[in-house]
Design a protein around this motif. Structure first.
Motif, PDB file in Angstrom:
ATOM      1  N   ARG A   1       0.834  -1.202   0.000  1.00  0.00           N
ATOM      2  CA  ARG A   1       0.000   0.000   0.000  1.00  0.00           C
ATOM      3  C   ARG A   1       0.871   1.256   0.000  1.00  0.00           C
ATOM      4  N   TRP A   2       0.243   2.360  -0.382  1.00  0.00           N
ATOM      5  CA  TRP A   2       0.870   3.664  -0.197  1.00  0.00           C
ATOM      6  C   TRP A   2       1.343   3.813   1.257  1.00  0.00           C
ATOM      7  N   GLY A   3       2.575   4.254   1.425  1.00  0.00           N
ATOM      8  CA  GLY A   3       3.109   4.564   2.744  1.00  0.00           C
ATOM      9  C   GLY A   3       3.821   3.438   3.451  1.00  0.00           C
ATOM     10  N   GLU A   4       3.752   2.211   2.929  1.00  0.00           N
ATOM     11  CA  GLU A   4       4.452   1.125   3.618  1.00  0.00           C
ATOM     12  C   GLU A   4       5.962   1.314   3.474  1.00  0.00           C
ATOM     13  N   PRO A   5       6.720   1.162   4.560  1.00  0.00           N
ATOM     14  CA  PRO A   5       8.171   1.384   4.486  1.00  0.00           C
ATOM     15  C   PRO A   5       8.855   0.321   3.637  1.00  0.00           C
TER      16      PRO A   5
END
Length: 689
Positions: free
Chosen positions: A128-132
């Motif tokens: 997902r968006w934002g996963e490191p």
């Protein structure tokens, strides 16, 4: 015989032309639909191009020679002429099995806030968006975002996806993704569009660009998961350094106060679709780059749709390079095909000027028989063109440093062409309704018109009145001058590895045939074209000097009950409805898979498979649908897994972080997040067999 598949006519959102929400138009393309058409040239149209064009008979005679040569064992990889496969409906076998690879129960059109897949298939969110993904990057916290964190996290709004092998790490591959654009209204709580903060702007810069992330498959299922903090994981953003290569590198047209050399650019913007090269790199097309700039005033800027006032995101307040009045050449440094090496995290990505500057939807590559690259690209704008680049250098085999460096230069030398099409039916038979002409097909011949040739010693223009540098920087104007054919938003272009035919997705064009705009023609046959079509080309691509092709409309999209639609002659009561074809891909069986963007039939966008040959040619089936507000992007179809990017979920007019229009993927109370999804058969067998 199956019953016709249903059409749902209610919509979950107000729509712009083609079915997109106003919010999507605002952030994705800068409201392009509501601006004047940039192409105001008086080019001849398909039905008017007579002088110098091949006759239909001569093109088909040439195709017959090619087919005969193939039968005799000659090294020619071109399929038969289009009509050889376009059997009449009476010759189809609707009672037989679907084509191999498409044997699944089609998903019905719907408006579910979910990724809906066929019965017997399962799915998971890959990332997902934002996963490191980089070492040191924190977990995603939507209430405490920062530019530094985002630069180490997966970016926003994926489009193109590529999966590359990872030798020595069993079960793992490298996933490369475009991060096309940001929707700040859905990213930041209480976002004030008139007064964005510097931190919000810098987060958006970091959320654009590209990502490489290693992924690992589950041995028992088709599930795919990201491997965080792998050494090959990488983020490329709007501030990453890029190298400009090819004939326009160092040109005065590309020099700025920050880069007096004209060879170094910061960032890549609005990367839409792309391609994977035979030498193991990925290509990424910079599309709606114009919307990020402000205060443009020149005719060349207008041809590219640059705003004359402030930009939507107001980036010019925080970096003068986005203010054309202060840095007039900065826009000339965007709108190219970017090449990225996912196997070398220290490499500098390249912008290839030899492939021209326009709104690249993508770039797909195949090799001629002697190892030269042929690259197809489309310019995603109403009434713009599609192109081909033929390289002059041969690919080196192997993965040595010398081979990789040589192959990274393959797209810097060669000839750039633009397409000109001629219809073979009388103009009176192309009446704007989509009614097939008397020969039963929309078809004709075409030629690739050379624009410029780049060599190691310099570049030569083939366009009167333009230098080679001008052709490569102002490619749209070069296409205008040579009378290229105005198309209905040419987007992704893919060659079929099984047949050699090339497929062009033409998404839509609500202004086709309307007052003051280009009339209908045989390749773009409907007035106010809401649903789009798919063009099929037959050419001798394996010869670098080939400049002729035959074409036919393979699909004319829309409701199958609409007389204006066409599915390669397959019975229309046996196909799924489809609207606004965008990205395309091929499965291992040679079937064409089509993702849609802006479904104008009132249901959600989806992914469709269609047979391109045999008795089932034209049978189109919907494989999945998107959540509320989302479009389908970046399809990859492998033997046992399908990947799609779920782009801009919840992007519906009036939606905000506090007033979401979707709860995908994590449920109520969670922020909506664009993501990549994997789909597989629950029984572990191959897709669609």
């Amino acid at each position: 015989m199956r019953k016709p598949l249903p059409i749902i006519t209610t919509s979950s959102s107000a729509s712009h032309p083609g079915g997109r929400s106003a919010l999507t138009c605002r952030f994705r393309c800068g409201d392009a639909c509501f601006h004047e058409v940039p192409n105001t040239s008086a080019n001849p149209y398909v039905g008017d191009v007579i002088a110098g064009a091949l006759s239909r008979r001569s093109v088909m005679r040439a195709a017959a020679v090619v087919t005969a040569a193939a039968a005799a064992g000659t090294a020619v990889s071109v399929a038969a002429a289009p009509e050889a496969e376009a059997a009449p409906a009476a010759g189809k076998k609707p009672g037989a099995k679907a084509a191999r690879g498409l044997r699944f129960e089609p998903v019905a059109p719907n408006t579910h806030d979910a990724v809906t897949v066929p019965a017997g298939y399962e799915q998971n969110v890959v990332i997902r968006w934002g996963e490191p993904i980089l070492r040191g990057a924190p977990a995603f916290d939507p209430e405490n975002q920062s530019a530094k964190a985002q630069a180490g996290q997966f970016g926003y709004n994926c489009d193109f996806l590529s999966l590359l092998p990872l030798p020595g790490e069993h079960g793992r591959q490298i996933l490369v993704a475009n991060h096309e654009y940001t929707d700040e209204v859905l990213m930041f709580r209480g976002y004030d569009a008139a007064n964005p903060t510097r931190e919000q702007v810098e987060i958006a810069w970091a959320a654009h660009g590209l990502a490489a992330v290693v992924v690992e498959g589950d041995r028992r299922t088709g599930k795919l998961v990201a491997v965080p903090r792998h050494p090959l994981n990488r983020r490329v953003t709007a501030t990453t350094e890029f190298r400009v290569t090819g004939p326009a590198a160092g040109s005065d047209l590309l020099k700025t106060s920050a880069d007096p050399t004209g060879r170094k650019v910061l960032g890549t913007l609005n990367n839409c679709s792309g391609g994977t090269t035979p030498w193991g790199t990925t290509l990424h097309g910079e599309e709606n780059f114009n919307q990020y700039f402000a205060n443009a005033s020149r005719p060349t800027d207008a041809r590219y749709g640059l705003p004359t006032g402030a930009s939507e995101r107001k980036w010019e307040r925080f970096d003068k390079r986005f203010d054309v009045a202060q840095e007039p050449n900065e826009p000339h440094r965007f709108g190219y095909v970017v090449e990225f090496d996912p196997y070398d995290p220290t490499s500098t990505p390249r912008k290839h000027t030899a492939l021209g500057r326009f709104k690249h939807e993508g770039a797909t590559v195949r090799l001629t028989d002697d190892g030269r690259p042929v690259v197809y690209t489309g310019d995603d704008e109403r009434f713009d063109y599609f192109y081909k680049f033929v390289g002059s250098k041969r690919m080196m085999k192997g993965q040595s440093r010398a081979a990789r460096e040589h192959n990274l230069s393959l797209l810097d030398e060669g000839t750039l062409y633009v397409a000109k099409l001629t219809g073979d039916s009388p103009a009176i038979e192309i009446d704007g309704t989509g009614k097939l002409p008397s020969d039963g097909e929309f078809d004709g011949s075409g030629e690739w018109i050379p624009l410029a040739t780049a060599t190691a010693k310099g570049a030569v223009s083939h366009v009167e009145g333009m230098t080679a540098e001008e052709v490569f920087v102002f490619t749209r104007l070069a296409g205008d001058k040579v009378g290229a054919t105005k198309m209905d938003r040419p987007e992704d272009i893919e060659p079929n590895p099984a047949t050699g035919k090339v497929y062009v997705a033409l998404t839509n064009n609500s202004r086709r045939g309307t007052t003051g705009n280009a009339p209908v023609d045989e390749a773009n046959p409907r007035i106010g074209n809401k649903h789009g079509q798919v063009l099929e080309l037959t050419e001798r691509w394996n010869r670098a000097d080939s400049t002729r092709f035959a074409w036919t409309l393979f699909l004319v999209a829309g409701d199958p009950a609409d007389p204006s639609t066409y599915f390669a002659g397959f019975p229309k009561d046996q196909v799924s409805p489809i609207s606004c074809p965008d990205n395309v891909a091929f499965d291992p069986h040679g079937n064409l898979w089509i993702s849609t963007d802006g479904n104008a039939l009132g249901t959600h966008d989806g992914l469709f498979g269609v047979a391109t040959r045999g008795d089932r040619r034209g049978e189109l089936k919907q494989f999945l649908t998107m959540p509320n507000g989302a479009e389908t992007c970046g399809p990859i179809v492998q033997d046992r897994r399908v990947l799609v990017a779920v782009q801009h979920p919840g992007e519906i007019d009036g939606a905000t972080v506090d007033n979401p229009a979707s709860v995908w993927p994590d449920g109520p109370g969670k922020i909506v997040r664009p993501a990549v999804v994997a789909v597989w058969r629950a029984d572990g067998r191959d897709i669609g067999v």
